[in-house]
Design an enzyme around this catalytic site. Sequence first.
Site, PDB file in Angstrom:
ATOM      1  N   ARG A 107       1.006 -28.161 -27.289  1.00 24.87           N
ATOM      2  CA  ARG A 107       2.097 -28.092 -28.269  1.00 24.87           C
ATOM      3  C   ARG A 107       2.244 -29.395 -29.050  1.00 24.87           C
ATOM      4  O   ARG A 107       2.654 -29.375 -30.206  1.00 24.87           O
ATOM      5  CB  ARG A 107       3.407 -27.748 -27.564  1.00 24.87           C
ATOM      6  CG  ARG A 107       3.414 -26.317 -27.110  1.00 24.87           C
ATOM      7  CD  ARG A 107       4.703 -25.984 -26.423  1.00 24.87           C
ATOM      8  NE  ARG A 107       4.762 -24.566 -26.142  1.00 24.87           N
ATOM      9  CZ  ARG A 107       5.432 -24.030 -25.138  1.00 24.87           C
ATOM     10  NH1 ARG A 107       6.097 -24.800 -24.310  1.00 24.87           N
ATOM     11  NH2 ARG A 107       5.436 -22.735 -24.956  1.00 24.87           N
ATOM     12  N   GLY A 124       1.608 -15.500 -24.461  1.00 25.55           N
ATOM     13  CA  GLY A 124       1.395 -15.916 -23.070  1.00 25.55           C
ATOM     14  C   GLY A 124       0.033 -15.730 -22.457  1.00 25.55           C
ATOM     15  O   GLY A 124      -0.894 -16.502 -22.720  1.00 25.55           O
ATOM     16  N   GLY A 170       6.850 -16.012 -27.256  1.00 20.65           N
ATOM     17  CA  GLY A 170       8.004 -15.146 -27.523  1.00 20.65           C
ATOM     18  C   GLY A 170       8.215 -14.907 -29.005  1.00 20.65           C
ATOM     19  O   GLY A 170       8.530 -13.788 -29.432  1.00 20.65           O
TER      20      GLY A 170
END
Length: 400
Positions: free
Chosen positions: A36, A358, A381
């Site tokens: 990230r 995921g 998500g």
Amino acid sequence: MSKFSAYNFAGTKALIRVDFNVPLDKQTQAITDDTRMTAAIPTIKKILNDGGSVILMSHLGRPKDGPEEKSSLKHLITHLGKLLGEGTPVLFANDCIGEQAFLTSGMMRAGEVLLLENLRFYKEEEKGDEGFAKKLAQLGDVYINDAFGTAHREHASTAVIAKFFPADKKMFGLLMESEVAAAEKVLLKADKPFTAIIGGAKVSDKILILENLLERATDIIIGGGMAYTFMKAMGGVIGNSLCEDDRLETAKMILEKAEAKGVNIHLPSDSVIADKFAADANTSVAPSNHIPDGWMGLDIGVNACNQFSNVLHHSKTILWNGPMGVFEMEKFQHGTKTIAEAVAVATQNGAFSLVGGGDSVAAVNDFGFADKVSYISTGGGAMLEFFEGKELPGIAAMNK
Ligand code: AMP
């Protein structure tokens, strides 16, 4: 050229919402996966190269009651410095609002980066509090949202803050731009045939995405644990396989809708079955609608691999969410691996492939196919909600 790429940040203080919610080692607080962080570096560098300065805000972990040591963003300072390279000073403010943040941001010079302390040390962040968002907004001249992973949340720093900047002073960063472009390419502008591969454990988690895909896809491959609820709904015998009995009607409804709309649903013709849910289970193969008592389907079988690969080889657009089996255990990873390979081949032959959400991302990375698909989404998500057809607050706020 995009709004961000065309903007000249010289002399500008850019306030960027990043998603630096990286996993930390519980004992040492060392970063165990920096994906990230690396994803946000091109956005930061473009601003610094233009002659601007950067203020970074993010959440980390799930702090419950204000500041806590284990969720401090100070654990990221050194690694951020390394990623940005020597010569880029990284300053830290031990509060994301308040005097120190305000004074430090006020004194920043071109080329400097300021990392703010965890936004979620304030309850106001997740509540989307306007007063809090306004205080954050005062720190920068321009607001940039590069946190696709939190774009489905209407929080102070991800959505509410945008209203305090005029249209020409708020924009997406490079990561957000590419995530949105990839998602829109698949959902709104897909070349046909468009195949969606939906796997994973539960039907209940994927109903909305399946319903939305019925409006868009030409083919839907259903694998993983959720396939057995469909098998049972069609009158199959599934032994001890995963099944949501309260979703049998939903599964039937999806199959009926697909038929009415001319969408091809592909279910695994055979399964690798096991006598227990364990890495050392005894295994065998059975038709997916004829699994003996005491056995459970934990992966798609060889015939299903061929069946699904054939569909993929003819596809021009592919969306993949969810593994085909319990890929965490070696005995049940063949199906997921084979599908990853088929997606890679289709991509090589010109298809656009997007892997999002995921576990399928983890599988594609683990099996070494990361650079053989067109796009891997960083936002689990958020990407799922996008594919459910929902408007993401972080995206909507920029257009208001
Ligand atoms: P999801 O988060 O819904 O994408 O589900 C991912 C999880 O589904 C993984 O942990 C897999 O081990 C699990 N899974 C996949 N196939 C099966 C299966 N046939 N039976 C039980 N669990 C499965």
